[in-house]
Design an enzyme around this catalytic site. Structure first.
Site, PDB file in Angstrom:
ATOM      1  N   ASP A 134      25.171 -31.085 -15.414  1.00 53.45           N
ATOM      2  CA  ASP A 134      25.921 -30.415 -14.345  1.00 53.45           C
ATOM      3  C   ASP A 134      25.046 -29.771 -13.290  1.00 53.45           C
ATOM      4  O   ASP A 134      25.535 -29.418 -12.210  1.00 53.45           O
ATOM      5  CB  ASP A 134      26.776 -29.289 -14.963  1.00 53.45           C
ATOM      6  CG  ASP A 134      28.124 -29.793 -15.421  1.00 53.45           C
ATOM      7  OD1 ASP A 134      28.630 -30.754 -14.826  1.00 53.45           O
ATOM      8  OD2 ASP A 134      28.666 -29.221 -16.388  1.00 53.45           O
TER       9      ASP A 134
HETATM   10  O1  IFM Z   1      27.643 -32.224 -19.656  1.00 48.69           O
HETATM   11  C1  IFM Z   1      27.832 -30.857 -19.413  1.00 48.69           C
HETATM   12  C2  IFM Z   1      29.176 -30.458 -19.954  1.00 48.69           C
HETATM   13  O2  IFM Z   1      30.201 -31.152 -19.306  1.00 48.69           O
HETATM   14  C3  IFM Z   1      29.425 -28.968 -19.814  1.00 48.69           C
HETATM   15  N1  IFM Z   1      28.357 -28.207 -20.401  1.00 48.69           N
HETATM   16  C4  IFM Z   1      27.030 -28.557 -19.896  1.00 48.69           C
HETATM   17  C5  IFM Z   1      26.732 -30.044 -20.047  1.00 48.69           C
HETATM   18  C6  IFM Z   1      25.371 -30.360 -19.456  1.00 48.69           C
HETATM   19  O3  IFM Z   1      25.292 -29.969 -18.127  1.00 48.69           O
END
Ligand code: IFM
Length: 683
Positions: free
Chosen positions: A371
């Site tokens: 993210d």
């Molecule tokens: O992939 C994401 C997830 O959707 C939400 N928590 C963090 C992860 C890595 O950024």
């Protein structure tokens, strides 16, 4: 499982309170047991206390004073009701099975001036003030007197619920003030967990793995599936609902036991897709409305990976359940037009195909799985190599599924696209010793040995193997570099070295403290990907080492370093570059649960669903000589007895099914509600 129990003992009074939410009603029960352990009579006062939320989470944050002028909390016939003055959303209520001798509905009255919950005035006073709250901060507190003979016990039930109609609350409360009824509800709750967990039973030489697979890992998977990244200790339920990518991944761990729930979830997710194949990043479970987070790029409101997870989750669901009819389900796009799920999946491919960047890799949009890897810039041209790998896997999976769905031409087309992307990645994303992670908006590689920081990323090495991109020698070389550069005693770090300053062309990742979250922590979600990759390469000892490093029972041995609950997985463990190396954060709602279950069941223990049945292909520590698994698959129970007389890590040389020898390592789909015995010998 599914309840919390707190016990205490003070001045010869023993108390035990059990909190749980019954299966059938919208309420929480507190079952309080008080035991007089002394040899004298006791007269005790029992106080309860809850603080009501103010119905509107956003309102609480934005305009608290408004809510504090519309809250109404009153006592009526021994029940405390809370609503807002316009009574729009219904009622919350609180009751006690004891005779209530005094009560409070206003926090200020109960607690008193210059005090806190540590020393409420009402408790010191020995009784409440019978306050009502017309506005203010609404609470419910009840006070009751109980007299206990020596060694006598008393049980009190408190009920905290929500309802649309006061009459309904009264009926429900009557039930939950009755001991037999509450005991029965508690039993039902326990039985539901037992029957869920009863679908899998393993016995391996590792007590840690047994404990995780038989109880805690499937338990966390279900809790995570239910709550996604919605309301929790870490999330407010305002900005994040059911995450598109999160729920797709969570689904993959429970469809063998809860196929109907997963089916529904996949269709709900598909309803959040646009006609062009893009999807909302989240949707809210109550309204089913979708949206993008506020950090998403307005000029590019998409994530490069979200929509592709629906393909992977659907293929997984069909393999687990055999239910290919899900592809026929007509589902609306966000715009309102309808198409079947199969077409939705095709559109997901279309979206990525239409959004490739100048180097031929998927354009990042707001981010990919990571993210915080935002790759902003004036050209909107940052690209994700990792998503290219995910895209390759999605193409391959959808191609295989298309064949089963009698879409042979399409299957061929997808297969060709996959081949092209694989060659492309191998040609342009190999850094010499490992795979690159991304390209910035101006085309500079990310995750290269030439970078100042962030030279090697875990995900592009593991996914090069998982999605069958890396030729064997490259696979070994990149995974060896993972071992060399990213492995630590607390698990595998997401990247190294972490970013120590802000890099505008990378975005969020470089705003995080080195060693935390996506900037070089041990991001637990990604460790099982390394386990899967190592199992695919046949390196069972290394896969098991990676498994044990972050397994909760291992963390329990260093609970003071780990700090989070040591029976479930956390999202992250601080990496080598953080002073609190080894400290875990964000427990419970994490894709770590689903992927660890998958990595252990399907790759270490090696029982993997396929469209036709199960395959048995373990990759275990060579010291293991025997293990057993009993698991449900579709409508039958499979009882595996796996022997390893030569102490190998991989390779099955013979299989007997129900007493008959079979060739290969495939187990048919019996679907006969019977139990089948499979004896496999490794060698
Ligand atoms: O992939 C994401 C997830 O959707 C939400 N928590 C963090 C992860 C890595 O950024």
């Amino acid at each position: 499982l599914g309840y919390t129990r707190i016990k205490s003992s003070y001045q010869e009074v023993e108390t035990e309170v059990t909190y749980f939410v019954p299966m059938e009603d919208d309420l929480e029960i507190w079952r309080l047991e008080i035991h007089n352990k002394s040899s004298a009579k006791m007269n005790l006062k029992v106080f309860s206390y809850i603080e009501f939320c103010l119905w509107q989470a956003l309102g609480d944050q934005n305009d608290l004073q408004y809510i504090q002028n519309i809250a109404v909390t009153k006592m009526q016939n021994n029940i405390i009701y809370y609503s807002t003055f316009d009574r729009k959303p219904g009622f919350a209520y609180f009751s006690s099975s004891q005779n209530i001798t005094s009560f409070d509905c206003d926090r200020e009255d109960f607690i008193g001036s210059y005090r806190s919950e540590a020393n409420p005035l009402a408790v010191e006073n020995g009784k409440c003030f019978n306050s009502i709250a017309l506005g203010g901060n609404p609470i419910a507190s009840t006070c009751s007197s109980i007299n206990l003979e020596p060694d006598e016990k008393e049980i009190i039930f408190f009920v905290l619920g929500v309802t649309d109609k006061i009459e309904r609350a009264k009926e429900v409360i009557k039930n939950y003030h009755n001991k037999a009824y509450v005991d029965n509800q508690f039993e039902k709750l326990k039985q539901s967990w037992e029957s869920y967990l009863g679908n899998l039973l393993v016995d391996t030489p590792s007590d840690k793995m047994n404990l995780m697979l038989n109880v805690w890992n499937p338990y966390q998977c279900k809790v995570t599936f239910d709550w996604s990244r919605y309301v929790s200790f870490y999330e407010t339920g305002i900005g994040r609902g059911i995450g598109f990518r999160d729920s797709s991944q969570d689904s993959m761990a429970i469809s063998y036991v809860l196929p109907l729930q997963v089916r529904q979830r996949l269709l709900d997710l598909a309803r959040n897709q646009f006609e062009n194949g893009n999807v909302y990043h989240v949707y809210f479970p109550i309204t089913k409305e979708g949206g993008f987070p506020d950090y998403s790029k307005p000029e590019m409101p998409f994530f490069s990976d979200d929509h592709l997870w629906l393909i992977l989750a659907t293929c997984d669901y069909v393999k687990q359940t055999g239910d290919i009819t899900i592809l026929d389900e007509e589902v609306e796009y966000v715009e309102g037009s309808k198409s079947n799920l199969y077409n939705h999946l095709e559109q997901a491919i279309y979206f990525t195909r239409e959004n490739l960047g100048p180097n031929g890799f998927p354009i990042q949009g707001t981010a990919d799985w990571n993210d915080t890897l935002n790759l902003p810039g004036p050209n909107n041209a940052g690209e994700s190599v990792w998503t290219a790998m995910q895209y390759h896997l999605a193409l391959k999976e959808l191609s295989e599924l298309s064949d089963r769905y009698k879409q042979h031409q399409n299957a061929q087309k997808l297969f060709q696209l996959a081949k092209r992307m694989k060659d492309h990645i191998n040609k342009f994303a190999w850094d010499g010793n490992w795979y690159l992670r991304a390209f910035t908006d101006s085309g500079v590689p990310v995750g290269s040995s030439k970078c100042e920081e962030g030279q090697i990323f875990l995900n592009s090495q593991t996914w090069a193997v998982i999605s069958d991109i890396a030729p064997f020698d490259r696979a070994i070389e990149s995974m060896e570099n993972v071992r060399l550069h990213l492995d630590t005693k607390h698990g595998l770090m997401l990247l190294t070295p972490p970013y120590t300053r802000f890099y505008p062309e990378l975005g969020g990742i470089s705003t995080l403290h080195p060693g935390l979250k996506e900037n070089g922590s041990i991001f637990c979600h990604t460790n099982p990907w390394a386990i899967i990759a190592e199992c695919k390469l046949g390196r069972g000892n290394l896969a098991f080492k990676y498994y044990l490093q972050i397994a909760p029972p291992t963390r329990n041995e260093i609970a003071d370093v780990h700090r989070a609950e040591p029976y479930i997985y956390s999202q992250m463990i601080a990496g080598r570059d953080h002073p609190k190396f080894g400290m875990a954060k964000n427990s419970w709602l994490t894709g770590t649960a689903a992927w660890n279950l998958k990595a252990t069941m399907e790759y270490i223990l090696g029982v993997r669903p396929t469209y036709e049945g199960l395959v048995i292909d373990p990759c275990i520590p060579s010291s293991w000589s025997h293990f057993t698994i009993i698991r449900r698959f579709r409508n039958a129970i499979y009882d595996f007895d796996i022997k390893n007389p030569d102490n190998v890590s991989k390779g099955v040389i013979s299989i007997m099914i129900d007493g008959e020898k079979v060739e290969g390592n495939k187990i048919p789909d019996f679907r006969d509600e019977k139990k089948h015995k499979i004896i496999a010998t490794m060698g």
